[in-house]
Enzyme design. Structure first.
Site, mmCIF file in Angstrom:
data_model
loop_
_atom_site.group_PDB
_atom_site.id
_atom_site.type_symbol
_atom_site.label_atom_id
_atom_site.label_comp_id
_atom_site.label_asym_id
_atom_site.label_seq_id
_atom_site.Cartn_x
_atom_site.Cartn_y
_atom_site.Cartn_z
ATOM 1 C CG HIS A 67 29.259 -15.738 5.119
ATOM 2 N ND1 HIS A 67 29.173 -16.747 4.201
ATOM 3 C CD2 HIS A 67 28.800 -16.264 6.306
ATOM 4 C CE1 HIS A 67 28.667 -17.837 4.760
ATOM 5 N NE2 HIS A 67 28.441 -17.575 6.048
ATOM 6 C CD GLU A 105 26.521 -16.751 8.617
ATOM 7 O OE1 GLU A 105 27.352 -17.583 9.048
ATOM 8 O OE2 GLU A 105 25.794 -16.975 7.623
ATOM 9 C CG HIS A 160 30.406 -19.542 9.769
ATOM 10 N ND1 HIS A 160 30.083 -19.236 8.465
ATOM 11 C CD2 HIS A 160 31.751 -19.772 9.779
ATOM 12 C CE1 HIS A 160 31.173 -19.289 7.706
ATOM 13 N NE2 HIS A 160 32.202 -19.614 8.485
ATOM 14 C CD GLU A 236 27.263 -22.572 11.408
ATOM 15 O OE1 GLU A 236 26.727 -21.505 11.767
ATOM 16 O OE2 GLU A 236 27.414 -22.895 10.216
#
Length: 271
Positions: A67, A105, A160, A236
């Site tokens: 992101h 995040e 992430h 993740e």
């Protein structure tokens, strides 16, 4: 007249009988050898040749912090469709998730990525980040994959944190492209994922309770992995909606622990 003749005869007789031979007065010459012996030249010693092997180039690793900080302010840009592999198209990027307390995040992934970069650089690894800071937009998932491909990276690791709605869901998982679309997505990517999983477990992290199996999650829908031509995985780190993991994500020590695990996994893979 007769006396001189007799005198001469007597003189001749004395000379012929008992007279010493004449003494030579010629000097005697003694020859002394004056030749000088020249020692042979010393043998030439050639020092052994030492071959220094060329320095091994530093491995390149691409670290992709998921992101970006300004994504939410540019919906048109991040929502435009881009290739995602396997004939699919997806949104350029997303805003990411956040903890219930509002820690985003994108800030977490940026902080961890910088720590990973510093740890790897200290070990002689050349690190390429897919974005320069946490204030921009994107890049799109296809561009993130291209950065890894163009760099010839030995490994690509995307960082992430998940946003599962179930607050009880917790634990990390490692995603990789499956079925593979090229050689790099086969054994190398699977080995990178397994090595990363094993390192996380060794560091005390718990495998996901809600997705994948034993911390591994083969995926066919993630554009950054589908488009990669280098060994690539997506980590993740856990569920930001889980209170315990959210607290770890939000703290300096917690982010340092995730960075240490990711860096150790990459180094173990590079071997």
């Amino acid at each position: 007249m007769r006396r001189p003749v007799l005198a001469v005869i007597g003189l001749l007789a004395l000379t012929a009988c008992g007279g010493e031979p004449p003494v030579s007065t010629s000097p005697t010459t003694t020859t002394v050898s004056s030749s000088v012996t020249t020692p042979p030249p010393a043998p030439t010693t050639t020092p052994p040749t030492t071959t220094v092997p060329p320095a091994k180039p530093a491995p390149v690793v691409v670290v992709d912090p998921g992101h970006n900080g300004a994504n939410a302010a540019h919906p048109a840009e991040i929502n435009r469709q881009v290739p995602a592999g396997r004939g699919r198209w997806k949104a350029c990027n997303t805003t990411g998730t956040a903890t219930d307390a509002g820690y985003p995040e994108h800030a977490f992934t940026w902080d961890v990525a910088v720590r990973v970069r510093d740890l790897l650089t200290a070990q002689g690894v050349r690190v390429v980040l897919t974005r320069p800071d946490d204030n921009g937009v994107g890049p799109c998932v296809d561009r993130r994959a291209a950065i890894g491909n163009e760099s010839g990276a030995a490994a690509v690791v995307s960082i992430h944190a998940d946003g599962a709605t179930d607050p009880a869901a917790r634990g990390f998982h490692i995603a990789y492209s499956a079925p593979p679309l090229n050689e790099a997505q086969g054994e190398p990517a699977t080995r990178l994922a397994t090595t990363m999983r094993d390192t996380f477990v060794a560091k005390g992290f718990t495998t996901s309770t809600y997705i994948g199996s034993a911390g591994l999650s083969p995926r066919d829908d993630l554009g950054g992995l589908n488009l990669s031509q280098r060994p690539a995985v997506l980590v993740e780190c856990g569920n930001m909606r889980n209170a315990a993991e959210a607290a770890t994500f939000s703290g300096q020590d917690g982010r340092a622990s995730y960075a240490a695990a990711i860096a150790a996994g990459i180094l173990a893979y590079l071997g």
